[in-house]
Design an enzyme around this catalytic site. Structure first.
Site, PDB file in Angstrom:
ATOM      1  N   HIS A   7       5.354   3.178   8.556  1.00 19.90           N
ATOM      2  CA  HIS A   7       4.705   2.195   9.129  1.00 19.90           C
ATOM      3  C   HIS A   7       4.627   1.323   7.676  1.00 19.90           C
ATOM      4  CE1 HIS A   7       0.918   2.938   8.184  1.00 19.90           C
ATOM      5  NE2 HIS A   7       0.622   3.576   9.044  1.00 19.90           N
ATOM      6  N   ASP A   8       5.565  -0.751   7.913  1.00 26.72           N
ATOM      7  CA  ASP A   8       5.027  -1.061   6.317  1.00 26.72           C
ATOM      8  C   ASP A   8       5.575  -0.471   5.227  1.00 26.72           C
ATOM      9  OD1 ASP A   8       2.812  -2.792   7.572  1.00 26.72           O
ATOM     10  OD2 ASP A   8       1.842  -0.785   8.063  1.00 26.72           O
ATOM     11  N   GLY A  54       2.406   6.195   5.524  1.00 25.25           N
ATOM     12  CA  GLY A  54       2.545   4.523   5.840  1.00 25.25           C
ATOM     13  C   GLY A  54       2.524   3.595   4.217  1.00 25.25           C
TER      14      GLY A  54
END
Length: 265
Positions: free
Chosen positions: A126-127, A144
């Site tokens: 994520h991200d 992440g």
């Protein structure tokens, strides 16, 4: 016979009515494409792939069998807020790759640029923000919030700690565990944790860097990694090299100054 511009979807594929497929898209057997997924023209989605939304995929991407794209972030703080994944054009995503959407408090987006080769079993968490023209070899893993520049190579089984940044043209060796920022042009390899091992000279030559540019980058590398200079002293020397006309060293120095995690040194 279907027009070449008509999406060609295998009868066993499951496509949500809210998904949007561009002209010439091909979807293989047993693929599942969820709501709020947009797939650009001339993409090929292999058999047994899963693509969840919100996800936007550009033109001319090839996603091979069993890839899982756009899944919810693997983050306990995620509470179902609207977050997305954006993938550019011309990427090759191989078998069993996993790419997650962002998190609400992490920018709400995972973004991948253009013309990347993301090879089998790679994980992009994520991200993450990934540039263009990168190669992630088999089983490379990004935690992440990792930022990766352009023309970066991650060798097989390399791992990158959350919030780390890897600068343009860097090379991460096989099995290296990166727990700090890697400046542009630098090559790192594995001991217990990754350590700098020179600059990515061969890669720079292939991309048209001349001897003068490479010599300046080597000077900067020596200032950062060879000798006993403190980081502030090394940065001062990089500033002098940059001021003498090296935009590449200026980019290295700017990268270091923007860092929030310790520099891998």
């Amino acid at each position: 016979m279907a027009s070449p511009a008509t999406p060609l979807v295998h009868p066993t594929a499951v496509i949500d009515p809210a998904a949007r497929l561009g002209a010439g898209v091909q979807v293989g057997a047993y693929a599942v494409i969820g709501a709020e997924v947009e797939i650009g023209d001339d993409c090929r989605i292999g058999p047994h792939c899963t693509i969840e939304g919100p996800t936007r995929i550009g033109r001319g991407n090839v996603v091979h069998a069993h890839a899982a794209i756009g899944g919810a972030p693997q983050d306990k703080k995620y509470r179902g807020e609207r977050v997305e994944l954006v993938i550019g054009d011309g990427n090759c995503i191989r078998e069993f790759v996993t790419i997650n959407r962002g998190t609400g408090d992490g920018g709400a987006i995972t973004r991948i640029g253009d013309r990347n080769w993301i090879l089998a079993y790679t994980h992009v968490a994520h991200d993450c923000l990934i540039g263009s023209d990168c190669v992630f070899s088999n089983n490379a893993t990004l935690a992440g919030h990792v930022t990766v520049g352009n023309h970066v190579i991650l060798s097989g089984f390399a791992g990158v700690h959350q919030f780390c940044r890897i600068g343009d043209h860097a090379f991460i060796g096989m099995g290296a565990f990166v727990n700090g920022d890697v400046p542009p042009f630098v090559m790192v390899a594995q001991e217990k944790y990754a350590r700098a091992r020179g600059i990515n000279a061969e890669g720079l030559k292939r991309r048209g860097f001349d001897a003068t540019r490479i010599a300046s980058i080597k000077r900067a590398y020596r200032a950062l990694y060879m000798g006993d200079a403190r980081l502030d002293e090394a940065k001062a020397e990089l500033g002098e090299i940059a001021d003498s006309g090296s935009d590449d060293v200026r980019a290295m120095l700017d990268f270091i100054e923007r860092g929030e995690r310790p520099l891998l040194r």
